[in-house]
Structure formats: C-alpha cells, structure tokens
Design a protein around this motif. Structure first.
Motif, short mmCIF file in Angstrom:
data_model
loop_
_atom_site.label_atom_id
_atom_site.label_comp_id
_atom_site.label_asym_id
_atom_site.label_seq_id
_atom_site.Cartn_x
_atom_site.Cartn_y
_atom_site.Cartn_z
N GLU A 228 -24.26 24.35 0.31
CA GLU A 228 -24.90 24.03 -0.96
C GLU A 228 -25.26 25.28 -1.76
O GLU A 228 -24.93 25.40 -2.94
CB GLU A 228 -26.15 23.18 -0.71
CG GLU A 228 -26.92 22.91 -1.98
CD GLU A 228 -28.17 22.06 -1.74
OE1 GLU A 228 -28.42 21.64 -0.60
OE2 GLU A 228 -28.90 21.82 -2.71
N GLU B 182 -23.81 13.67 -1.14
CA GLU B 182 -24.74 14.63 -1.75
C GLU B 182 -24.45 15.99 -1.11
O GLU B 182 -24.46 16.14 0.11
CB GLU B 182 -26.19 14.19 -1.48
CG GLU B 182 -27.19 15.12 -2.13
CD GLU B 182 -28.48 14.40 -2.56
OE1 GLU B 182 -28.55 13.15 -2.52
OE2 GLU B 182 -29.41 15.12 -2.94
N LYS C 146 -36.80 10.93 5.27
CA LYS C 146 -37.27 11.87 4.25
C LYS C 146 -38.32 11.11 3.44
O LYS C 146 -38.01 10.11 2.79
CB LYS C 146 -36.10 12.28 3.35
CG LYS C 146 -36.49 13.10 2.13
CD LYS C 146 -35.25 13.57 1.35
CE LYS C 146 -35.61 14.35 0.10
NZ LYS C 146 -34.44 14.88 -0.61
N LYS D 124 -36.59 22.55 8.32
CA LYS D 124 -35.52 23.41 7.80
C LYS D 124 -35.75 24.85 8.27
O LYS D 124 -36.90 25.27 8.44
CB LYS D 124 -35.48 23.38 6.27
CG LYS D 124 -34.91 22.09 5.71
CD LYS D 124 -34.61 22.20 4.21
CE LYS D 124 -34.12 20.86 3.67
NZ LYS D 124 -33.66 20.88 2.28
C1 GCV Z 1 -30.65 15.34 0.31
C2 GCV Z 1 -32.18 20.03 -1.44
C3 GCV Z 1 -30.90 19.47 -1.97
C4 GCV Z 1 -30.96 17.95 -2.08
C5 GCV Z 1 -31.31 17.41 -0.68
C6 GCV Z 1 -32.64 18.00 -0.28
C7 GCV Z 1 -33.07 17.57 1.11
O1 GCV Z 1 -33.20 19.91 -2.37
O2 GCV Z 1 -30.61 20.04 -3.20
O3 GCV Z 1 -29.71 17.50 -2.48
O4 GCV Z 1 -31.37 16.01 -0.69
O5 GCV Z 1 -32.53 19.41 -0.24
O6 GCV Z 1 -32.89 18.35 2.02
O7 GCV Z 1 -33.58 16.48 1.25
#
Ligand code: GCV
Length: 664
Positions: free
Chosen positions: A379, A146, A268, A346
């Motif tokens: 990303e 991902e 998560k 984050k």
């Molecule tokens: C792993 C964002 C990304 C998702 C990611 C998510 C997260 O939304 O686009 O791909 O998922 O963050 O940090 O859990």
C-alpha cells in the motif's frame, strides 16, 4: 528460456523437475498416522505427484523393494506443527507429532528437491516460531480488493464465491510456507446484504473451510460489530446490552452449526468509520470480550485489531499525535481481555509506512495475547509496481528489543508467546494477492508472499536466505544472476525509502491512493500535515516536550528515542523536529541529506532496472517484459518523488543543494 507456469508460483513441479528423472520406483508409508486423514492425504498427494515425475519406476506398495521410500512416522518428541527429516540413498523419514507437521515436512522435502538437493541430503529439524501464522485478505464481496494491486479477488465476485482449482492451488501454496489461518474478507465489512455470517453464504463458507482444512488451514472471517443492528434489527450494538449479547450467542451458534471448522473472527472496531464499543461509552475490552464469550463454546477466537484511532483529529495542535492512539486506548486494558482474544497490532504506531518505530504496544502489553500485523500488500511501499522486498523490515521489527520482561526480549519473543507464556499468539500479513495469473501482479512481489510465510514459521531465517530460497524455486538462474537478484531484493527497501520519505517521517504520499508524492497530503483532515515542516526544520517532536509518544516505551527505549543524539538516525524525524542545518552523523546537514538521498534513491532505482535487464537471457520472456514495465514505472515514480520532495524542502528552507544539481 523455458516458460514456467506462474499460476503455480513456487510449486511448479512440471517445470522444475523435468530434467531430473531416475529409473527408481517409490513408496510412501505411514507409521502412527492414518492414511485417511485429510491432511495426510494432501501430504501424500503432493509427494506422489512429485515423485512420479522424478522416479520413472512409479509407485509401489512394496516398501522393501522401492528404490526410494518415504516413511511418515508419528513421534511425540516433536512440538506441534514441527517436523524432523532424515534420509539416506533409498529411505527418507519424516517425523512429526501432528498432521500439519507431516504436511510441512512433505513440502520441505518437495521444495528441497525442486531446489536441486539430492534425496539423501535432505535433512531438517524444524518447529514453528509462532503458533498462529495468518494471511488477512482485504477482499470485498463485490470482487474488489482494498489495497489490492494484483487484480480482483479470487474468492468473490458480485457477492458470490469462487471455489475452484485456483483456490486449491492457493491453499497448497499457503500450506507450503506454513500458513495455518486465513481471513478471507476485508476488515472493513460493509453492505449487510453480503455479510458472510448469514444463511446465504453458509454453504460456501463451509465448503471453503473444508478445502482449507485439507491443508491444515483454518478459515476466519471479518465481521461488522454493528451486525446486531444491521442484520438483527436491534437498535444498538452496545456490548453490555442483554439483547445484543443474546443476539451474538444465537448468531455464533447458527454460524458454528453451519460452519463447524471456522477458526473465529477478525474485528476492526472504532476505526476509520467502523462501528465499535466507543459509541456506547464502552471500551475495547468490553467489545472483544462480549464476542469472545459468545464464541468460546465453539473454541473460536476473536482477533481484535488495535488499529483504533480518531482519523478526524485536529492535527494543528502540537500535542495531538495519531501515533499515540493504540497505546493510549489499549495499555490501560492490559489483563482485561479473555484468553480467546488476541490483540492484533500493526508493526508500527501509524500505518505500514516504509519506516516506523516498532509499536510500543508490542511487549507494552504483558498480560494480553498479542499478534503482529504486517502488510505485504504494498500500500505505502510501491503498489507492487516498485520493487520493495519487505523481509528486512519485518526482521528489524522481530529483532527489536522491547525490554518487556527481560533485557533480551524481542518482538519475536513476544508475538511467539515465548516471553509471556501464551498460546494464542503469532503473526498476520495483509496479503498481496489477486486474480492476476501470477497472483501478485509484479512477479517479483511473490518474494514477499513466500517470505512472510517462511518468516512467520521461522523468525530466525535471514532475509537473504528467504530471498535465495524463493529465487531458486521460482527461476532457473546461473549463480551469478541468482546473487544479483538476491542483492536487488535486499537493497530494494532502502532504495524505496531513499527516494520517498526521509528518516522515518513517513507519509508525504497522495491521499487515499497512497502512490506517488504529495508532500502535504493528508487524507483525513484539512488541518496540518504529518511532517510539520516549517522554514527552520522538519519532523515531529514526540519527546517528553512534544507529544510524549516516546514515553510509551520502556525506559531503555524511551530514553534512546527521547534524545536526538541517541535516537537511531533512520527514525530521527519521527521523534524530533530537526533544523535543516543540523549536522547528521556523517557530517552532512539534514537538508543536504534529503537532497542526496533523493538523488541517490532515484539513481539506484535505475540501477535495479539495469541489473534486471542484464538477466534477460535467463528470465522467461513474459516475466521479463512485465517486470521491465514495472521498473520503468518505478523510475518515473522515483523521479517524481525526488523532484517534488527536494523542491518542496528547497522552497521551505531556502538552502540550495551544495552539489548544485537541478532542483525543480
Ligand atoms: C482496511 C489503512 C488503509 C485502509 C485499511 C486500514 C486498516 O488506513 O489505508 O485501507 O482498511 O489501514 O488497516 O484497517
């Protein structure tokens, strides 16, 4: 120029040391450390490999007669995982209090030699800023990644593991930059048949944890909160349900019997479709603590992510604000989490945008263990196609004054545990690697991989010093080109920001894919946009009259952000809805700023490419060609952003560019 073995990245001993041999013999001796310890063996192997390339006299056990000797000495004076190095012409001493310190000291010696420092000139006195320095893989068991931009997983394929020489090289590289924890699988844990906490995978997970342990790294796993339902056949995964609690107790017992070296789990929950405690009317502390209690007998930790938000919110309501979610959900729980829980936060309140304010949760929580999460997988920052060196962004985050305990407290103080006096703290990065031979797709993206580790170990390092270190370890450039590449890296984030989304507004990116412009794009909702542009202006009112997000900070920061005159300009549109004709600090109107920055950003992306081309003679041909191709894609991307963003705001505002440039 000579080719380089890029699969070794900055640890390519053959390439770097081929011209620098002497006739000396060498020895490696220990004082207070057991030579049989797995980490000490690794340190010795690395040193021996490098020294046997440098010193043709070969290895000798006669320390007194060795031309070059290394003495590895135990001392309690140095903090955990720190080291001290001193040297003269013939003897170098690495002092440390534990094995990780020795290994980091050994890599310090090696990297110094690779960068051309003379044996006698190697000196250091280092202690890590952060107790935990982690990489988070978002690798899926089917081999996909991902947000991966460097090929497929090098851990998994078709629900099976790879453990091979490349895995060992990976662990060596991570240790060489001070990483001490790695989560190997995606936080989005899907498909129960491939959950790593089942018998099917114990042997492999254990084997990998042993390999990591050779390099002082603990292995961690992501888990699915609904495992009691999906694996255990229970009807619920309510964290207060007795059956659920005993299911996890048994599960962790089984896991630790089979994988005793496991560090713990990353979770998560209640986010983007992932299950969590909310389903049962419980809160995030209920969920985290239930797992923490079950794992406590094994000294494991639960890293619980604060990326909890409702992705289907109706964004048309002007009071609704995704940015508020983390703080709204977690601030009220401050002090309720067990000591073996760490909240992973984050860097910004949204999602790894090119510019966001620092999350108000960092330091907003004062009685809870916390860790900073950043993303080096690009990303939203160019998919490792566009050049975007992220250390300047991370430094800004670390240097931000939270005002949590005292005036001077920065995010670096909070996540290191210094400000709040806690041991379970640190930094984690969503990693940018894959099975591409060069690990990071774009060769230049390895600067972020290297940089994150270095910064997590020493948050005082400058972005520039880190860039220079990485360049010296990776290339053989003249001083002039070295400086050119340093400057390219340092400018790259700002350039990317200029041609993408202005002044902290973020997003405007293609939904789901997150590369290229889509000004109104927002994947989760058919309602509204993130930028809230109308014909008069643009930006989100997050003041006390708007969503109230600014008030989540301590008063010093809240007041600063609340007032559009004192709000830092680079975040103006994050906090305020601003009229297109409002004058910015340099006298330009907002709309003119948008036009100018987009033209400028695109032009500067072209400059980056020109700089790169001018270094051709000193760059291995394969590297040169691949990076050229990426720059060509970056320029195309920058043009698209420039044209779409400019024409969108021209049409919205009806105000032409005062310089009369073409806006399509
Ligand atoms: C792993 C964002 C990304 C998702 C990611 C998510 C997260 O939304 O686009 O791909 O998922 O963050 O940090 O859990």
């Amino acid at each position: 120029m000579n080719d380089k073995n890029w699969s070794k990245l900055w640890l390519d001993y053959d390439k770097k040391l081929s011209n620098e041999q002497s006739e000396d013999s060498f020895s490696v001796a220990f004082d207070g450390f057991s030579e049989d310890h797995r980490i000490i063996k690794s340190a010795k192997n690395e040193l021996t490999e490098v020294f046997s390339k440098l010193f043709k006299g070969g290895y000798t056990t006669e320390i007194e007669n060795a031309g070059k000797s290394v003495c590895i000495k135990k001392t309690d004076e140095i903090k955990n995982e720190g080291y001290r190095i001193s040297a003269d012409d013939s003897k170098l001493t690495i002092e440390a209090s534990d094995e990780n310190g020795v290994l980091y000291g050994a890599f310090h010696v090696i990297k110094s030699l690779l960068r051309g420092t003379g044996f006698a000139d190697i000196k250091a006195d280092e202690v890590p800023s952060n107790p935990l320095r982690m990489m988070n893989h978002w690798d899926n068991m089917d081999g996909s990644i991902e947000r991966g931009y460097s090929g497929r997983s090098f851990f998994f394929e078709n629900d099976n593991f790879y453990i091979n020489d490349r895995t060992r090289d990976y662990a060596r590289m991570m240790a060489s930059i001070g990483i001490n924890g790695i989560v190997i699988n995606n936080v989005n844990v899907k498909n129960a048949a491939s959950y790593l906490i089942t018998e099917r995978y114990f042997d492999k997970v254990s084997e990998l944890s042993e390999l990591f342990a050779d390099y002082g790294i603990k292995l961690y796993l992501s888990l699915n909160f609904a495992s009691p339902i999906e694996l255990g056949g229970l009807e619920v995964c309510d964290p207060l349900d007795e059956n659920v609690i005993s299911w996890w107790d048994k599960k962790f017992k089984e896991v630790y019997e089979n994988v005793p070296l496991l560090g713990g789990f990353l979770v998560k929950a209640d986010s983007e479709g992932r299950p969590g405690p909310f389903t049962y009317g419980r809160n995030q502390a209920d969920g985290a603590n239930m797992l923490a209690k079950a794992i406590a007998p094994y000294n494991g930790i639960i890293i619980w992510r604060c990326f909890v938000y409702n992705c289907t919110q109706d964004w048309r309501d002007y009071k609704t604000d995704r940015a508020r979610a983390g703080y709204d959900y977690f601030k009220g729980l401050d002090g309720e989490f067990l000591d073996n829980v760490i909240l992973q936060i984050k860097n910004g309140p949204m999602d790894f945008q090119i510019r966001e304010p620092v999350s108000p949760l960092l330091g907003g929580l004062t009685k809870t263990n916390q860790m900073l999460e950043v993303q080096i997988a690009q990303e939203y920052t160019g998919h490792q196609i566009d050049l975007c060196y992220l250390m300047p962004m991370f430094k800004e985050v670390l240097d931000f004054h939270t005002h949590c305990k005292s005036e001077g407290d920065t995010v670096a103080d909070v996540v290191s545990g210094r400000a709040l006096n806690n041991k379970n703290a640190g930094m984690a990065a969503v990693i940018n690697t894959g099975d591409d031979a060069n690990w990071t797709g774009n060769y230049l993206a390895a600067a972020n991989l290297y940089g994150f580790g270095r910064l997590a170990y020493n948050t005082e390092l400058s972005s520039e010093d880190i860039a220079r270190e990485w360049i010296q370890l990776s290339f053989d450039l003249s001083k002039e080109n070295e400086e050119k590449l340093v400057s390219m890296l340092l400018r790259s984030r700002e350039i990317y920001e200029k041609y993408t989304s202005p002044l902290g507004i973020g997003w405007m990116v293609t939904p789901h894919e997150h590369y290229g412009p889509s000004v109104d794009g927002y994947e989760y909702s058919r309602w509204g946009t993130y930028h809230r542009a109308d014909h008069l202006g643009l930006g989100v009112d997050r003041t006390d009259k708007g969503t109230g997000y600014a008030q989540q900070y301590y008063p010093e920061n809240a007041d600063m952000y609340n007032d559009s005159d004192t709000c830092p300009e680079e975040l103006l549109l994050f906090f305020h809805h601003i009229a297109y004709d409002r004058k910015l600090k340099d006298g330009r109107t907002l709309i003119q700023y948008i036009y100018d920055s987009h033209f400028e950003g695109e032009a500067q992306a072209e400059e980056l490419y020109e700089n790169w081309k001018s270094m051709e003679k000193e760059i291995p041909s394969e590297v040169f060609a691949l990076v050229c191709h990426r720059f060509e894609m970056q320029i195309a991307n920058a043009k698209e952003w420039r044209d779409q963003v400019n024409s969108y705001f021209y049409r919205k505002s009806g105000i032409p560019d005062e310089k009369g440039r073409d806006i399509f």
